[in-house]
Write a protein that holds these residues in place. Structure first.
Motif, PDB file in Angstrom:
ATOM      1  N   ASN A  10       0.725  -1.086  -0.018  1.00  0.00           N
ATOM      2  CA  ASN A  10      -0.142   0.058  -0.095  1.00  0.00           C
ATOM      3  C   ASN A  10       1.132   1.197  -0.015  1.00  0.00           C
ATOM      4  O   ASN A  10       0.603   2.063  -0.734  1.00  0.00           O
ATOM      5  N   GLN A  11       2.002   1.106   0.792  1.00  0.00           N
ATOM      6  CA  GLN A  11       2.643   2.331   0.784  1.00  0.00           C
ATOM      7  C   GLN A  11       3.464   2.474  -0.471  1.00  0.00           C
ATOM      8  O   GLN A  11       3.552   3.793  -0.924  1.00  0.00           O
ATOM      9  N   CYS A  12       3.687   1.481  -1.156  1.00  0.00           N
ATOM     10  CA  CYS A  12       4.394   1.503  -2.368  1.00  0.00           C
ATOM     11  C   CYS A  12       3.492   2.085  -3.703  1.00  0.00           C
ATOM     12  O   CYS A  12       3.804   2.945  -4.396  1.00  0.00           O
ATOM     13  N   ARG A  13       2.376   1.686  -3.413  1.00  0.00           N
ATOM     14  CA  ARG A  13       1.126   2.051  -4.386  1.00  0.00           C
ATOM     15  C   ARG A  13       0.919   3.710  -4.220  1.00  0.00           C
ATOM     16  O   ARG A  13       0.849   4.260  -5.290  1.00  0.00           O
ATOM     17  N   GLU A  14       0.774   4.248  -2.898  1.00  0.00           N
ATOM     18  CA  GLU A  14       0.755   5.407  -2.586  1.00  0.00           C
ATOM     19  C   GLU A  14       1.888   6.344  -3.311  1.00  0.00           C
ATOM     20  O   GLU A  14       1.687   7.550  -3.519  1.00  0.00           O
ATOM     21  N   SER A  15       2.991   5.621  -3.334  1.00  0.00           N
ATOM     22  CA  SER A  15       4.345   6.464  -3.822  1.00  0.00           C
ATOM     23  C   SER A  15       4.332   6.492  -5.418  1.00  0.00           C
ATOM     24  O   SER A  15       5.138   7.000  -5.933  1.00  0.00           O
ATOM     25  N   GLY A  16       3.412   5.546  -6.057  1.00  0.00           N
ATOM     26  CA  GLY A  16       3.273   5.514  -7.323  1.00  0.00           C
ATOM     27  C   GLY A  16       3.993   4.260  -8.114  1.00  0.00           C
ATOM     28  O   GLY A  16       4.092   4.325  -9.294  1.00  0.00           O
TER      29      GLY A  16
END
Length: 142
Positions: A10-16
């Motif tokens: 989720n953190q990675c996805r929020e970072s693009g």
């Protein structure tokens, strides 16, 4: 809150970053490791070696480092080590300038109070630090 592969994704996805099987396996491997790992260790790990090649692992580590999910440790002329940057978990390291060995420091971090003082006096938010001590390990000192 315990850190999980899902929370890191989720953190990675929020970072693009795009969610891929290789990304999931890399994050899972780093999360399970009790110590920082080199590119060679990661690309040869049983979780990753059948799923992606060394170049893919390297590119993922670069992206994760750029997004602040992973911390790159070590001497620039030696193999780099990678470890996750996890909220609420702080670790400082000793690095041997001879062999490149890295180990966590097993002592309270002396910089936390200074960090809070700097944040209060400057107004900076999200302040963090990375502390690495360099020297010669006992094995290389012999």
């Amino acid at each position: 809150m315990p850190h999980t592969t899902a929370s890191l994704i989720n953190q990675c996805r929020e970072s693009g970053l795009r969610r891929t099987k290789a990304l999931e396996l890399l994050l899972d491997t780093l999360l399970a490791s009790p110590r920082p790992m080199t590119l060679a260790e990661l690309s040869e790990h049983k979780n990753l070696n059948t799923q992606c090649d060394r170049a893919t692992v390297f590119r993922l580590l670069q992206r994760l480092t750029d997004k602040g999910v992973v911390r790159r440790l070590g001497l620039h002329e030696r193999a780099a080590y990678f470890t996750l940057l996890l909220e609420g978990r702080h670790q400082d390291f000793l690095i041997c300038s001879e062999c490149g060995k890295i180990e966590p420091i097993k002592a309270p971090c002396p910089v936390h109070a200074l960090e809070r003082e700097i944040a209060a006096s400057t107004g900076f938010t999200g302040l963090y630090h990375e502390l690495e001590f360099f020297g010669v390990c006992p094995d290389c000192s012999k």
